[in-house]
Design a protein around this motif. Structure first.
Motif, mmCIF file in Angstrom:
data_model
loop_
_atom_site.group_PDB
_atom_site.id
_atom_site.type_symbol
_atom_site.label_atom_id
_atom_site.label_comp_id
_atom_site.label_asym_id
_atom_site.label_seq_id
_atom_site.Cartn_x
_atom_site.Cartn_y
_atom_site.Cartn_z
ATOM 1 N N UNK A 30 14.485 12.943 58.867
ATOM 2 C CA UNK A 30 14.708 14.304 58.390
ATOM 3 C C UNK A 30 15.884 14.353 57.441
ATOM 4 N N UNK A 31 16.124 15.535 56.905
ATOM 5 C CA UNK A 31 17.202 15.723 55.930
ATOM 6 C C UNK A 31 18.559 15.348 56.513
ATOM 7 N N UNK A 32 18.839 15.791 57.731
ATOM 8 C CA UNK A 32 20.120 15.501 58.375
ATOM 9 C C UNK A 32 20.315 13.988 58.540
ATOM 10 N N UNK A 33 19.278 13.308 58.978
ATOM 11 C CA UNK A 33 19.366 11.860 59.170
ATOM 12 C C UNK A 33 19.574 11.142 57.826
ATOM 13 N N UNK A 34 18.945 11.639 56.778
ATOM 14 C CA UNK A 34 19.128 11.055 55.444
ATOM 15 C C UNK A 34 20.576 11.216 54.997
ATOM 16 N N UNK A 35 21.152 12.382 55.221
ATOM 17 C CA UNK A 35 22.546 12.622 54.847
ATOM 18 C C UNK A 35 23.482 11.731 55.666
ATOM 19 N N UNK A 36 23.192 11.557 56.948
ATOM 20 C CA UNK A 36 24.005 10.673 57.787
ATOM 21 C C UNK A 36 23.931 9.224 57.298
ATOM 22 N N UNK A 37 22.749 8.797 56.882
ATOM 23 C CA UNK A 37 22.561 7.449 56.342
ATOM 24 C C UNK A 37 23.413 7.253 55.094
ATOM 25 N N UNK A 38 23.369 8.230 54.205
ATOM 26 C CA UNK A 38 24.150 8.161 52.957
ATOM 27 C C UNK A 38 25.650 8.169 53.264
#
Length: 99
Positions: A30-38
């Motif tokens: 999800x979007x939140x997980x993508x931001x955490x990855x970045x």
């Protein structure tokens, strides 16, 4: 948002295209997980206390941006009065020298 070793604050905003790319290739659920990855990839080397925050939590007044401080363990942004005073003094000297 990352706390720098100097106590300052770094604000990082990921590109929407990269978030979409992570989601498209299913590298993030999800979007939140993508931001955490970045954040983990791009901010970990900068300092400590990486936090993903809403834009509303970042001060809108950037006058004393270089005086923003934050605990090494995280928490809210506050303004170091000594650093803010030095910024104001430098701005006054710069204005004086232009006249």
């Amino acid at each position: 948002m990352t706390t720098l070793p100097t106590g300052g604050v770094a604000i990082t905003c990921p590109a929407e295209e990269f978030i979409g790319l992570l989601l498209f290739h299913r590298l993030a659920a999800g979007r939140r997980e993508a931001i955490e990855f970045i954040a983990e990839r791009d901010c970990r080397h900068l300092g400590t206390a990486i936090a993903i925050v809403d834009v509303d939590e970042i001060p809108t007044d950037r006058t004393h941006r270089n005086a923003w401080r934050r605990s090494a363990n995280g928490g809210p942004i506050w303004i170091c009065e000594t650093a803010a005073q030095a910024i104001d003094e430098q701005r006054m000297w710069d204005a004086y020298e232009r006249t």
